[in-house]
Write a protein that holds these residues in place. Sequence first.
Motif, PDB file in Angstrom:
ATOM      1  N   SER A 177      53.037  51.273  80.256  1.00  0.00           N
ATOM      2  CA  SER A 177      52.810  50.684  78.945  1.00  0.00           C
ATOM      3  C   SER A 177      52.890  51.774  77.899  1.00  0.00           C
ATOM      4  O   SER A 177      52.083  52.694  77.886  1.00  0.00           O
ATOM      5  CB  SER A 177      51.436  49.998  78.893  1.00  0.00           C
ATOM      6  N   LEU A 178      53.890  51.679  77.031  1.00  0.00           N
ATOM      7  CA  LEU A 178      54.043  52.612  75.916  1.00  0.00           C
ATOM      8  C   LEU A 178      53.826  51.837  74.625  1.00  0.00           C
ATOM      9  O   LEU A 178      54.327  50.733  74.466  1.00  0.00           O
ATOM     10  CB  LEU A 178      55.449  53.223  75.908  1.00  0.00           C
ATOM     11  N   GLU A 179      53.100  52.462  73.713  1.00  0.00           N
ATOM     12  CA  GLU A 179      52.749  51.755  72.489  1.00  0.00           C
ATOM     13  C   GLU A 179      53.320  52.442  71.257  1.00  0.00           C
ATOM     14  O   GLU A 179      53.369  53.671  71.174  1.00  0.00           O
ATOM     15  CB  GLU A 179      51.230  51.639  72.369  1.00  0.00           C
ATOM     16  N   CYS A 180      53.731  51.624  70.320  1.00  0.00           N
ATOM     17  CA  CYS A 180      54.270  52.094  69.051  1.00  0.00           C
ATOM     18  C   CYS A 180      53.593  51.298  67.942  1.00  0.00           C
ATOM     19  O   CYS A 180      53.540  50.059  68.007  1.00  0.00           O
ATOM     20  CB  CYS A 180      55.773  51.884  69.020  1.00  0.00           C
ATOM     21  N   THR A 181      53.060  51.988  66.946  1.00  0.00           N
ATOM     22  CA  THR A 181      52.482  51.282  65.810  1.00  0.00           C
ATOM     23  C   THR A 181      53.008  51.890  64.517  1.00  0.00           C
ATOM     24  O   THR A 181      53.258  53.092  64.435  1.00  0.00           O
ATOM     25  CB  THR A 181      50.946  51.337  65.807  1.00  0.00           C
TER      26      THR A 181
END
Lengths: 110, 108
Positions: free
Chosen positions: A20-24
């Motif tokens: 799980s990679l997150e970008c905000t």
Amino acid sequence: SQTIHQWPATLVQPVGSPLSLECTVEGTSNPNLYWYRQAAGRGLQLLFYSVGIGQISSEVPQNLSASRPQDRQFILSSKKLLLSDSGFYLCAWLQGKTQYFGPGTRLLVL
Amino acid sequence: GIQVEQSPPDLILQEGANSTLRCNFSDSVNNLQWFHQNPWGQLINLFYIPSGTKQNGRLSATTVATERYSLLYISSSQTTDSGVYFCAVPAGGDKIIFGKGTRLHILP
């Protein structure tokens, strides 16, 4: 001003493990969001893009998936990583006709 | 779909030299971007240039849309110019695709 965050910065995962990679994104609303992968070498491969919440377009059929649960959040996932998933993952957003990139996540699958 | 080709793939120059990087695309576009990726991986947008010429310091870019190419000029190269230079174009709808890049190495 607008900023884009990605985490983690680096990740080492065993084959078969989930991802799980997150970008905000901050400072903007309803941006177009993109996930690219850069494998060894230099080309950027477009994986997914999204024009709004819950709207995902997939460019590469593989064991990765993407989701956009919130307006400024874009998540890249996998249920079971492959060795070939190793690479540099970059998130980008589009302002007008100009893209801006996050710092990226380096993923090594062993 | 649209194809993007960049040349040369690799370029090694002495500090102070000038260079020209080329981006060819196979179909008409209404958007073209040039990026620099530094040795740490960060991608920085240099120009949005669908047509015409723009300049920013030692860098300038020209896009000839009717002939489907764009050029990036770097004058008086510095070691900090090293890295990979990409061009990117729309590929239908909201898709944006990249060329394979030109790797530039400036020697001190």
